[in-house]
Design an enzyme around this catalytic site. Structure first.
Site, PDB file in Angstrom:
ATOM      1  N   SER A 182     -13.969  23.839  14.393  1.00 26.27           N
ATOM      2  CA  SER A 182     -12.854  23.611  13.475  1.00 26.27           C
ATOM      3  C   SER A 182     -13.294  22.700  12.341  1.00 26.27           C
ATOM      4  CB  SER A 182     -11.683  22.966  14.223  1.00 26.27           C
ATOM      5  OG  SER A 182     -10.677  22.520  13.331  1.00 26.27           O
TER       6      SER A 182
ATOM      7  N   TYR B 170      -8.215  16.465  19.700  1.00 28.12           N
ATOM      8  CA  TYR B 170      -8.738  17.776  19.306  1.00 28.12           C
ATOM      9  C   TYR B 170      -9.883  17.628  18.316  1.00 28.12           C
ATOM     10  CZ  TYR B 170      -8.848  22.383  17.053  1.00 28.12           C
ATOM     11  OH  TYR B 170      -9.250  23.588  16.529  1.00 28.12           O
TER      12      TYR B 170
END
Length: 201
Positions: free
Chosen positions: A150, A163
């Site tokens: 990501s 995350y």
């Protein structure tokens, strides 16, 4: 495969796709099938979705098996890789598409959220990589391992602290493992995606 014809890109090849029951994982599994994969094993926690996707891909002529797995437990992830070897006798690709994206910031992230996020996004990915690499090395397969990382690996949104940290760890781990497996002609990559409109989001 010649020219721009990709219909046989994965002919004769076998892949494991985590998170293959929806979103990016489902799209990845469908791409493997459309491009001629000889076999797929997909995993996820939603049995209804898993059975639906596997049924669709089997009807398209790509032998596909769904394995229900909770990737918070690394042994369950490793079992998915081992299932592909048992069913098809080989493994060419591992696509790590599953991920935990639960929200949490510096004020409210719990130890449980931190641990489950790292288990799913980093720890189990590593042990699945390890299991897949052993099969590829055994067969001298010039395979590939690809993980969905990501853009949050570079710092991340303030509501995605665990995350973002996990994706940063995943990127570093990918580079480290890639440096080791290049000697066995196994490619290891991570894709730093931006936000994606998936059922989980």
């Amino acid at each position: 495969m010649t020219g721009n014809d990709l219909s046989k890109q994965f002919e004769g090849r076998v892949a494991v796709v985590t998170g293959g029951t929806q979103g990016i994982g489902e799209a990845t599994a469908r791409l493997f099938a459309a491009r001629g994969a000889a076999g797929l094993v997909i995993c996820g926690r939603n049995e209804a979705n898993g059975d639906r996707v596997a049924s669709d891909l089997n009807e398209l002529g790509c032998p596909t098996e769904f394995v229900r797995a909770d990737l918070n437990v690394d042994a369950e992830g490793v079992a998915v890789v081992e299932r592909a070897d048992a069913r098809f006798g080989r493994l060419d690709y591992l696509a790590n598409c599953a991920g935990k994206t639960d929200r949490g910031n510096i004020w409210n992230t719990t130890a449980e959220l931190w641990d489950t996020t790292f288990n799913i996004n980093v720890r189990t990915v590593f042990f699945m990589m390890q299991a897949a690499a052993k099969i590829m090395r055994r067969d001298e397969t010039e395979g590939a391992i690809v993980s969905i990382a990501s853009v949050n690996a570079h710092g991340g949104d303030t509501h995605l602290t665990a995350y973002s940290a996990s994706k940063g760890a995943l990127v570093t781990m990918t580079k480290n493992v890639a440096a080791q497996l290049i000697h066995h002609r196994i490619r290891v990559h991570a894709i730093n995606l931006g936000w994606a409109d998936t059922p989980g989001e």
